[in-house]
Design an enzyme around this catalytic site. Sequence first.
Site, mmCIF file in Angstrom:
data_model
loop_
_atom_site.group_PDB
_atom_site.id
_atom_site.type_symbol
_atom_site.label_atom_id
_atom_site.label_comp_id
_atom_site.label_asym_id
_atom_site.label_seq_id
_atom_site.Cartn_x
_atom_site.Cartn_y
_atom_site.Cartn_z
ATOM 1 N N ASN A 1 -44.709 -16.745 0.668
ATOM 2 C CA ASN A 1 -43.948 -17.351 0.194
ATOM 3 C C ASN A 1 -42.311 -17.352 -0.067
ATOM 4 O O ASN A 1 -42.758 -17.645 -1.400
ATOM 5 C CB ASN A 1 -44.540 -19.246 0.198
ATOM 6 C CG ASN A 1 -43.462 -20.620 0.321
ATOM 7 O OD1 ASN A 1 -42.425 -20.458 1.411
ATOM 8 N ND2 ASN A 1 -44.772 -20.948 -0.356
ATOM 9 N N TRP A 2 -41.472 -17.492 0.593
ATOM 10 C CA TRP A 2 -40.264 -17.302 0.357
ATOM 11 C C TRP A 2 -39.219 -17.973 -0.450
ATOM 12 O O TRP A 2 -38.635 -17.848 -1.040
ATOM 13 C CB TRP A 2 -39.062 -16.623 1.134
ATOM 14 C CG TRP A 2 -39.729 -14.540 1.013
ATOM 15 C CD1 TRP A 2 -40.712 -14.099 0.856
ATOM 16 C CD2 TRP A 2 -39.278 -13.665 1.426
ATOM 17 N NE1 TRP A 2 -40.311 -13.097 0.347
ATOM 18 C CE2 TRP A 2 -39.677 -12.109 1.475
ATOM 19 C CE3 TRP A 2 -38.639 -13.219 2.465
ATOM 20 C CZ2 TRP A 2 -40.127 -11.219 1.930
ATOM 21 C CZ3 TRP A 2 -37.953 -12.575 3.007
ATOM 22 C CH2 TRP A 2 -38.602 -11.163 3.259
ATOM 23 N N GLU B 1 -44.293 -28.618 -2.565
ATOM 24 C CA GLU B 1 -42.961 -28.955 -2.547
ATOM 25 C C GLU B 1 -42.480 -29.790 -1.807
ATOM 26 O O GLU B 1 -41.480 -31.216 -1.784
ATOM 27 C CB GLU B 1 -42.156 -27.499 -2.979
ATOM 28 C CG GLU B 1 -42.622 -26.686 -4.358
ATOM 29 C CD GLU B 1 -42.530 -25.329 -4.216
ATOM 30 O OE1 GLU B 1 -41.776 -24.893 -2.867
ATOM 31 O OE2 GLU B 1 -43.179 -25.498 -4.726
ATOM 32 N N GLU C 1 -53.806 -24.671 -2.877
ATOM 33 C CA GLU C 1 -53.076 -24.390 -4.435
ATOM 34 C C GLU C 1 -53.121 -25.925 -4.801
ATOM 35 O O GLU C 1 -52.409 -26.186 -4.546
ATOM 36 C CB GLU C 1 -51.476 -24.294 -3.435
ATOM 37 C CG GLU C 1 -50.638 -23.131 -2.491
ATOM 38 C CD GLU C 1 -50.282 -22.574 -2.291
ATOM 39 O OE1 GLU C 1 -49.768 -21.693 -2.415
ATOM 40 O OE2 GLU C 1 -48.905 -23.540 -2.114
HETATM 41 P P1 PGA Z 1 -45.934 -19.590 -6.586
HETATM 42 O O1 PGA Z 1 -46.080 -19.477 -5.292
HETATM 43 O O2 PGA Z 1 -47.002 -17.934 -6.373
HETATM 44 O O3 PGA Z 1 -44.689 -18.591 -7.080
HETATM 45 O O4 PGA Z 1 -46.871 -20.054 -7.560
HETATM 46 C C1 PGA Z 1 -47.021 -19.759 -4.642
HETATM 47 C C2 PGA Z 1 -46.911 -20.955 -3.566
HETATM 48 O O5 PGA Z 1 -46.082 -22.329 -3.658
HETATM 49 O O6 PGA Z 1 -47.052 -21.248 -2.279
#
Ligand code: PGA
Length: 253
Positions: free
Chosen positions: A9-10, A100, A170
């Site tokens: 996930n960029w 997010e 997550e």
């Molecule tokens: P991270 O992000 O690996 O930088 O913790 C994961 C994500 O938000 O999908």
Amino acid sequence: MKSKMLIGNWKMNKNQIEIKKFSKTFLKLIENKPLKKIIFGFAISSINLLFTKELFKSNKNIIISAQDAFYKENGAFTGCDSWSQIKSAGIKCSIIGHSERRSMFNDTDEIINKKIISLTNNGMKAILCVGESLEERENNSFVKKIKYQISEALKNISFDAIKNLIIAYEPIWAIGTGKSASSNDAEEICKLIRDEIRKMYNEKIANDIYILYGGSVNLSNIKEYLNMPNIDGGLVGGASLIPTDFYKMGEII
Ligand code: PGA
């Protein structure tokens, strides 16, 4: 055995020069030593989706995914990309409900459900993200929270449509913080998600669905997660930005 899945996930990272550099290095690694048991994917900002798809076209197995898709087909929604616009551009997948987007862009469970319906009913894959906050982890309401997010997100998702769904657990407190969940904690929730899918659908769907763990996954902890019976892969943020690291993750799992 089911292949493992690693989705990078960029987020809002990488311009076109950087993507070009990444793809060159990554494709060279894959061509020199293909990893047949790994499905790689990248979730890209919409402005760079087609550019990236073109760069990776020599490898048909790499998934190029959007990071969000609006559920209406068209209309007065300034700044949005609809599922049908994304589909017509040849992109077949999108992340939905990343924490997010939930916290900063008001993606509610109801909106997330509509987005998942629009994608999965139209032959596109959706990567649904669920996860609890630190407060919910500490006050022990995290199981309730995950069950709630799953049941809300999957309302009216048919037996056919669910086959197009990937789920990523997550925990919010582990994203971009360097604090990852222990592999046992991650396994507990991924198993819970699979059990919920089994209850809502059936054994085959529960076994086939990809359940990923995400949150500070890196080269040194990926193997531990992937050794767990209910973790089929990773949704990787920061560590997916470096081509050699991301490839190596696939190599060691
Ligand atoms: P991270 O992000 O690996 O930088 O913790 C994961 C994500 O938000 O999908």
